[in-house]
Design a protein around this motif. Structure first.
Motif, PDB file in Angstrom:
ATOM      1  N   ILE A 126      11.089  -7.555   3.856  1.00 44.02           N
ATOM      2  CA  ILE A 126      10.546  -6.563   2.921  1.00 44.02           C
ATOM      3  C   ILE A 126      11.397  -5.309   3.056  1.00 44.02           C
ATOM      4  O   ILE A 126      11.287  -4.561   4.024  1.00 44.02           O
ATOM      5  N   HIS A 127      12.279  -5.102   2.087  1.00 47.10           N
ATOM      6  CA  HIS A 127      13.193  -3.962   2.160  1.00 47.10           C
ATOM      7  C   HIS A 127      12.457  -2.650   1.910  1.00 47.10           C
ATOM      8  O   HIS A 127      12.723  -1.650   2.572  1.00 47.10           O
ATOM      9  N   ALA A 128      11.522  -2.642   0.954  1.00 44.83           N
ATOM     10  CA  ALA A 128      10.795  -1.417   0.621  1.00 44.83           C
ATOM     11  C   ALA A 128       9.399  -1.754   0.123  1.00 44.83           C
ATOM     12  O   ALA A 128       9.209  -2.715  -0.616  1.00 44.83           O
ATOM     13  N   LEU A 129       8.445  -0.924   0.546  1.00 43.37           N
ATOM     14  CA  LEU A 129       7.064  -1.041   0.082  1.00 43.37           C
ATOM     15  C   LEU A 129       6.568   0.368  -0.204  1.00 43.37           C
ATOM     16  O   LEU A 129       6.306   1.150   0.705  1.00 43.37           O
ATOM     17  N   VAL A 150      12.121  -8.293  -2.613  1.00 44.63           N
ATOM     18  CA  VAL A 150      12.420  -7.386  -1.504  1.00 44.63           C
ATOM     19  C   VAL A 150      11.856  -5.980  -1.699  1.00 44.63           C
ATOM     20  O   VAL A 150      11.674  -5.247  -0.737  1.00 44.63           O
ATOM     21  N   HIS A 151      11.599  -5.583  -2.937  1.00 48.49           N
ATOM     22  CA  HIS A 151      11.056  -4.256  -3.244  1.00 48.49           C
ATOM     23  C   HIS A 151       9.662  -4.424  -3.830  1.00 48.49           C
ATOM     24  O   HIS A 151       9.488  -5.149  -4.816  1.00 48.49           O
ATOM     25  N   PHE A 152       8.688  -3.711  -3.245  1.00 49.50           N
ATOM     26  CA  PHE A 152       7.300  -3.884  -3.654  1.00 49.50           C
ATOM     27  C   PHE A 152       6.606  -2.534  -3.790  1.00 49.50           C
ATOM     28  O   PHE A 152       7.020  -1.552  -3.181  1.00 49.50           O
ATOM     29  N   THR A 153       5.545  -2.529  -4.576  1.00 46.98           N
ATOM     30  CA  THR A 153       4.650  -1.384  -4.667  1.00 46.98           C
ATOM     31  C   THR A 153       3.247  -1.885  -4.381  1.00 46.98           C
ATOM     32  O   THR A 153       2.945  -3.065  -4.604  1.00 46.98           O
ATOM     33  N   GLY A 154       2.403  -0.997  -3.893  1.00 50.20           N
ATOM     34  CA  GLY A 154       1.056  -1.449  -3.588  1.00 50.20           C
ATOM     35  C   GLY A 154       0.039  -0.342  -3.495  1.00 50.20           C
ATOM     36  O   GLY A 154       0.371   0.829  -3.327  1.00 50.20           O
ATOM     37  N   ILE A 155      -1.216  -0.768  -3.625  1.00 53.37           N
ATOM     38  CA  ILE A 155      -2.374   0.093  -3.425  1.00 53.37           C
ATOM     39  C   ILE A 155      -3.223  -0.557  -2.341  1.00 53.37           C
ATOM     40  O   ILE A 155      -3.498  -1.755  -2.410  1.00 53.37           O
ATOM     41  N   VAL A 156      -3.614   0.235  -1.352  1.00 49.51           N
ATOM     42  CA  VAL A 156      -4.472  -0.262  -0.281  1.00 49.51           C
ATOM     43  C   VAL A 156      -5.626   0.728  -0.109  1.00 49.51           C
ATOM     44  O   VAL A 156      -5.394   1.934   0.021  1.00 49.51           O
ATOM     45  N   VAL A 157      -6.845   0.202  -0.113  1.00 51.61           N
ATOM     46  CA  VAL A 157      -8.051   1.008   0.068  1.00 51.61           C
ATOM     47  C   VAL A 157      -8.742   0.526   1.346  1.00 51.61           C
ATOM     48  O   VAL A 157      -9.044  -0.661   1.471  1.00 51.61           O
ATOM     49  N   SER A 158      -8.952   1.448   2.275  1.00 53.01           N
ATOM     50  CA  SER A 158      -9.572   1.073   3.546  1.00 53.01           C
ATOM     51  C   SER A 158     -10.334   2.247   4.141  1.00 53.01           C
ATOM     52  O   SER A 158      -9.854   3.390   4.110  1.00 53.01           O
ATOM     53  N   ALA A 159     -11.482   1.953   4.718  1.00 57.63           N
ATOM     54  CA  ALA A 159     -12.246   2.968   5.441  1.00 57.63           C
ATOM     55  C   ALA A 159     -11.497   3.420   6.694  1.00 57.63           C
ATOM     56  O   ALA A 159     -11.745   4.517   7.210  1.00 57.63           O
ATOM     57  N   GLU A 160     -10.564   2.609   7.162  1.00 59.61           N
ATOM     58  CA  GLU A 160      -9.760   2.974   8.334  1.00 59.61           C
ATOM     59  C   GLU A 160      -8.903   4.210   8.070  1.00 59.61           C
ATOM     60  O   GLU A 160      -8.397   4.829   9.003  1.00 59.61           O
ATOM     61  N   PHE A 161      -8.733   4.589   6.809  1.00 59.68           N
ATOM     62  CA  PHE A 161      -7.912   5.749   6.457  1.00 59.68           C
ATOM     63  C   PHE A 161      -8.674   7.069   6.564  1.00 59.68           C
ATOM     64  O   PHE A 161      -8.062   8.131   6.501  1.00 59.68           O
ATOM     65  N   ASP A 162      -9.987   7.013   6.703  1.00 56.99           N
ATOM     66  CA  ASP A 162     -10.794   8.234   6.786  1.00 56.99           C
ATOM     67  C   ASP A 162     -10.272   9.157   7.882  1.00 56.99           C
ATOM     68  O   ASP A 162     -10.099   8.745   9.022  1.00 56.99           O
ATOM     69  N   GLY A 163     -10.006  10.401   7.512  1.00 55.76           N
ATOM     70  CA  GLY A 163      -9.572  11.407   8.469  1.00 55.76           C
ATOM     71  C   GLY A 163      -8.121  11.322   8.910  1.00 55.76           C
ATOM     72  O   GLY A 163      -7.691  12.103   9.749  1.00 55.76           O
ATOM     73  N   LYS A 164      -7.362  10.384   8.350  1.00 57.82           N
ATOM     74  CA  LYS A 164      -5.951  10.235   8.734  1.00 57.82           C
ATOM     75  C   LYS A 164      -5.052  10.794   7.629  1.00 57.82           C
ATOM     76  O   LYS A 164      -5.309  10.584   6.443  1.00 57.82           O
ATOM     77  N   ILE A 223      -0.675  -5.688  -4.597  1.00 59.77           N
ATOM     78  CA  ILE A 223       0.755  -5.630  -4.292  1.00 59.77           C
ATOM     79  C   ILE A 223       1.511  -6.231  -5.466  1.00 59.77           C
ATOM     80  O   ILE A 223       1.149  -7.302  -5.967  1.00 59.77           O
ATOM     81  N   GLN A 224       2.563  -5.547  -5.891  1.00 60.57           N
ATOM     82  CA  GLN A 224       3.409  -6.043  -6.970  1.00 60.57           C
ATOM     83  C   GLN A 224       4.863  -5.952  -6.557  1.00 60.57           C
ATOM     84  O   GLN A 224       5.234  -5.104  -5.764  1.00 60.57           O
ATOM     85  N   GLY A 225       5.661  -6.837  -7.133  1.00 60.24           N
ATOM     86  CA  GLY A 225       7.096  -6.833  -6.887  1.00 60.24           C
ATOM     87  C   GLY A 225       7.706  -8.102  -7.433  1.00 60.24           C
ATOM     88  O   GLY A 225       7.183  -9.183  -7.191  1.00 60.24           O
ATOM     89  N   ASP A 226       8.789  -7.948  -8.172  1.00 55.61           N
ATOM     90  CA  ASP A 226       9.401  -9.098  -8.841  1.00 55.61           C
ATOM     91  C   ASP A 226      10.694  -9.593  -8.205  1.00 55.61           C
ATOM     92  O   ASP A 226      11.106 -10.714  -8.437  1.00 55.61           O
ATOM     93  N   ASP A 227      11.343  -8.747  -7.403  1.00 58.94           N
ATOM     94  CA  ASP A 227      12.657  -9.145  -6.903  1.00 58.94           C
ATOM     95  C   ASP A 227      12.648  -9.743  -5.504  1.00 58.94           C
ATOM     96  O   ASP A 227      13.683 -10.121  -4.973  1.00 58.94           O
TER      97      ASP A 227
END
Length: 85
Positions: free
Chosen positions: A63-66, A28-42, A22-26
């Motif tokens: 958190i205004h935006a992610l 309230v606005h963030f960007t991120g990468i999430v890797v999870s087996a829970e995402f399989d088939g979704k 997760i990254q974000g400097d201000d």
């Protein structure tokens, strides 16, 4: 002001993840990468909803935006080097 490290902690606490960045400097606005087996088939929308659910009331308030990139472990293995990880 919210910290990127706190968002990462909440996501990791709320779901089983292989990788979270997760990254974000201000605060309230963030960007991120999430890797999870829970995402399989979704579809992507359900993957993002699963991540947002771990953040509860903070989403849309503190958190205004992610902006998310979500991956299954198999897809992450394919793209991680292209993304610099």
């Amino acid at each position: 002001m919210f910290e990127a490290a706190e968002i990462k902690r909440l996501i990791e606490q709320g779901m089983a993840c292989e990788f979270v960045e997760i990254q974000g400097d201000d605060g309230v606005h963030f960007t991120g990468i999430v890797v999870s087996a829970e995402f399989d088939g979704k579809p992507k929308v359900r993957q993002h909803q699963a991540v947002y659910a771990t953040l509860g009331k903070f989403m849309g308030n503190e958190i205004h935006a992610l902006q998310l990139q979500t991956y299954t472990p198999a897809k992450w293995a394919e793209v991680r080097s292209d993304l610099g990880f």
